[in-house]
Design a protein around this motif. Structure first.
Motif, PDB file in Angstrom:
ATOM      1  N   ILE A 149       0.866  -0.926  -0.010  1.00  0.00           N
ATOM      2  CA  ILE A 149       0.363  -0.485   0.087  1.00  0.00           C
ATOM      3  C   ILE A 149       0.918   0.804   0.173  1.00  0.00           C
ATOM      4  O   ILE A 149       1.658   1.915   1.080  1.00  0.00           O
ATOM      5  N   LEU A 150       0.478   2.057  -0.735  1.00  0.00           N
ATOM      6  CA  LEU A 150       1.204   3.627  -0.817  1.00  0.00           C
ATOM      7  C   LEU A 150      -0.319   4.403  -0.457  1.00  0.00           C
ATOM      8  O   LEU A 150      -0.785   4.569  -1.269  1.00  0.00           O
ATOM      9  N   SER A 151       0.144   4.804   0.913  1.00  0.00           N
ATOM     10  CA  SER A 151      -1.086   5.440   1.628  1.00  0.00           C
ATOM     11  C   SER A 151      -0.663   7.592   1.176  1.00  0.00           C
ATOM     12  O   SER A 151       0.102   7.484   2.115  1.00  0.00           O
ATOM     13  N   LEU A 152      -1.200   7.840   0.478  1.00  0.00           N
ATOM     14  CA  LEU A 152      -0.714   9.448   0.718  1.00  0.00           C
ATOM     15  C   LEU A 152      -1.605   9.985   1.154  1.00  0.00           C
ATOM     16  O   LEU A 152      -2.937  10.696   0.897  1.00  0.00           O
ATOM     17  N   ARG A 153      -1.200  10.577   2.362  1.00  0.00           N
ATOM     18  CA  ARG A 153      -2.236  11.469   3.377  1.00  0.00           C
ATOM     19  C   ARG A 153      -1.493  12.729   3.847  1.00  0.00           C
ATOM     20  O   ARG A 153       0.012  12.392   4.588  1.00  0.00           O
ATOM     21  N   GLU A 154      -2.433  14.398   3.847  1.00  0.00           N
ATOM     22  CA  GLU A 154      -0.811  15.113   4.234  1.00  0.00           C
ATOM     23  C   GLU A 154       0.447  14.585   5.153  1.00  0.00           C
ATOM     24  O   GLU A 154      -0.502  14.216   6.233  1.00  0.00           O
ATOM     25  N   ASP A 155       1.099  15.053   5.370  1.00  0.00           N
ATOM     26  CA  ASP A 155       2.254  14.898   6.128  1.00  0.00           C
ATOM     27  C   ASP A 155       2.624  13.506   7.106  1.00  0.00           C
ATOM     28  O   ASP A 155       3.083  13.290   7.825  1.00  0.00           O
ATOM     29  N   ASN A 156       1.485  12.875   6.057  1.00  0.00           N
ATOM     30  CA  ASN A 156       1.601  11.252   6.564  1.00  0.00           C
ATOM     31  C   ASN A 156       1.302  10.964   5.859  1.00  0.00           C
ATOM     32  O   ASN A 156       0.379   9.161   5.652  1.00  0.00           O
ATOM     33  N   ILE A 157       2.978   9.905   4.845  1.00  0.00           N
ATOM     34  CA  ILE A 157       3.192   9.229   3.207  1.00  0.00           C
ATOM     35  C   ILE A 157       3.276   7.120   4.546  1.00  0.00           C
ATOM     36  O   ILE A 157       4.184   7.492   5.036  1.00  0.00           O
ATOM     37  N   PHE A 158       2.631   6.247   3.954  1.00  0.00           N
ATOM     38  CA  PHE A 158       2.559   5.054   4.173  1.00  0.00           C
ATOM     39  C   PHE A 158       2.955   4.288   3.019  1.00  0.00           C
ATOM     40  O   PHE A 158       2.484   4.277   1.879  1.00  0.00           O
ATOM     41  N   PHE A 159       4.381   3.468   2.995  1.00  0.00           N
ATOM     42  CA  PHE A 159       4.283   2.895   1.796  1.00  0.00           C
ATOM     43  C   PHE A 159       4.850   1.674   2.690  1.00  0.00           C
ATOM     44  O   PHE A 159       6.195   1.180   3.140  1.00  0.00           O
ATOM     45  N   GLY A 160       4.411   0.136   2.621  1.00  0.00           N
ATOM     46  CA  GLY A 160       4.940  -0.962   3.184  1.00  0.00           C
ATOM     47  C   GLY A 160       3.568  -1.742   2.831  1.00  0.00           C
ATOM     48  O   GLY A 160       2.727  -1.942   1.568  1.00  0.00           O
ATOM     49  N   SER A 161       3.905  -3.119   3.777  1.00  0.00           N
ATOM     50  CA  SER A 161       2.770  -4.106   3.394  1.00  0.00           C
ATOM     51  C   SER A 161       0.811  -4.113   3.866  1.00  0.00           C
ATOM     52  O   SER A 161       1.561  -2.599   4.340  1.00  0.00           O
ATOM     53  N   THR A 162       0.710  -5.118   2.539  1.00  0.00           N
ATOM     54  CA  THR A 162      -0.460  -4.334   3.539  1.00  0.00           C
ATOM     55  C   THR A 162      -1.024  -4.740   4.876  1.00  0.00           C
ATOM     56  O   THR A 162      -1.919  -4.188   5.776  1.00  0.00           O
ATOM     57  N   SER A 163       0.210  -5.832   4.817  1.00  0.00           N
ATOM     58  CA  SER A 163      -0.454  -6.459   6.364  1.00  0.00           C
ATOM     59  C   SER A 163      -0.726  -5.278   7.725  1.00  0.00           C
ATOM     60  O   SER A 163      -1.245  -4.569   8.583  1.00  0.00           O
ATOM     61  N   ASP A 164       0.767  -4.374   7.126  1.00  0.00           N
ATOM     62  CA  ASP A 164       1.155  -2.805   7.738  1.00  0.00           C
ATOM     63  C   ASP A 164      -0.014  -2.053   7.826  1.00  0.00           C
ATOM     64  O   ASP A 164      -0.073  -1.649   9.511  1.00  0.00           O
ATOM     65  N   PHE A 165      -0.082  -2.243   6.417  1.00  0.00           N
ATOM     66  CA  PHE A 165      -0.834  -1.095   6.214  1.00  0.00           C
ATOM     67  C   PHE A 165      -2.342  -1.456   7.371  1.00  0.00           C
ATOM     68  O   PHE A 165      -3.117  -0.353   8.581  1.00  0.00           O
ATOM     69  N   VAL A 166      -3.011  -2.180   7.221  1.00  0.00           N
ATOM     70  CA  VAL A 166      -3.979  -2.487   7.768  1.00  0.00           C
ATOM     71  C   VAL A 166      -3.722  -2.427   9.333  1.00  0.00           C
ATOM     72  O   VAL A 166      -4.809  -1.775  10.436  1.00  0.00           O
ATOM     73  N   ARG A 167      -2.973  -3.033   9.404  1.00  0.00           N
ATOM     74  CA  ARG A 167      -2.406  -2.604  11.315  1.00  0.00           C
ATOM     75  C   ARG A 167      -2.267  -1.551  11.451  1.00  0.00           C
ATOM     76  O   ARG A 167      -2.857  -0.715  13.075  1.00  0.00           O
ATOM     77  N   SER A 168      -2.076  -0.861  11.165  1.00  0.00           N
ATOM     78  CA  SER A 168      -1.613   0.895  11.740  1.00  0.00           C
ATOM     79  C   SER A 168      -3.117   1.628  11.249  1.00  0.00           C
ATOM     80  O   SER A 168      -2.999   2.532  12.485  1.00  0.00           O
TER      81      SER A 168
END
Length: 226
Positions: free
Chosen positions: A203-222
């Motif tokens: 997952i690449l999540s583009l949110r203002e001042d909070n960009i996430f790039f990593g595994s889908t499982s890590d994103f779901v946990r976050s």
């Protein structure tokens, strides 16, 4: 092996950045879902990857991948209802980047279009008028068209938009099959944040001042921990 390296990338318009200092890599056989609110820069990033806009800062490195051999399926394609294009003609048009200096389709391009229609299991629609198809069928045809441009990377901009749940599920199943069984790397913009529909491995999540790039499982946990 990485197909694309994005390093300290800033993109925007009229000298105003939409996002800054973005870093991530697209590796072979990745399936990356890009998520984020409207205005976060999802479509802007896609334009950058396709070479339609230039970086304000940073760079995009292509490793053994030509920009004009990236398969791209835009969010919406408007087709005039009076335009008598068959499914086969639309899919075949996806091979235009392969023609080079040739002014007509050869047997190679025609065979490729037929092969992809078969892979996507829509060869029965070959002679139908595109305008007479259902929404789900149209999206599969447009997916086939974009697949004619590439053997490596597909970029999809919200392909399930305006589809009913059954058509969406069927389309996602097809895209996953292309990724897992035909070794097509996929980058897909989606607004569908139902965790069951985050079908990629990253997952690449583009949110203002909070960009996430990593595994889908890590994103779901976050997301669950917020």
């Amino acid at each position: 092996m990485s197909l694309i390296e994005v390093k300290n990338l800033s993109l925007g318009y009229d000298n105003v950045p939409i996002f800054k200092s973005l870093n991530f890599e697209v590796e072979e056989n990745d399936f990356i879902c890009i998520v984020g609110p409207n205005g976060a820069g999802k479509s802007t990033l896609i334009k950058g990857l396709l070479g339609l806009i230039k970086p304000m800062k940073g760079k995009i490195i292509y490793n053994g991948l030509k920009q004009n051999f990236i398969g791209y399926m835009p969010q919406e394609i408007k087709v005039n209802s009076n335009f008598p294009a068959s499914v086969y003609e639309i899919v075949l048009s996806g091979t235009l980047n392969r023609l080079g200096f040739k002014s007509f389709y050869t047997k190679s391009e025609k065979d490729l279009a037929l092969k992809i229609l078969k892979i996507l299991e829509i060869e029965n629609l070959k002679d139908k008028n595109f305008c007479d198809l259902s929404g789900g069928q149209r999206q599969k045809v447009l997916l086939a068209r974009s697949l004619c441009s590439t053997s490596k990377l597909l970029i999809l901009d919200e392909p399930s938009n305006n589809l009913d749940s059954k058509s969406k599920k069927d389309l996602y199943k097809t895209i996953v099959d292309l990724n897992k069984n035909h070794n097509i790397t996929v980058i897909m913009i989606t607004h569908d944040l139902d965790h069951n529909n985050l079908i990629g491995n990253k997952i690449l999540s583009l949110r203002e001042d909070n960009i996430f790039f990593g595994s889908t499982s890590d994103f779901v946990r976050s997301v669950h921990n917020e």
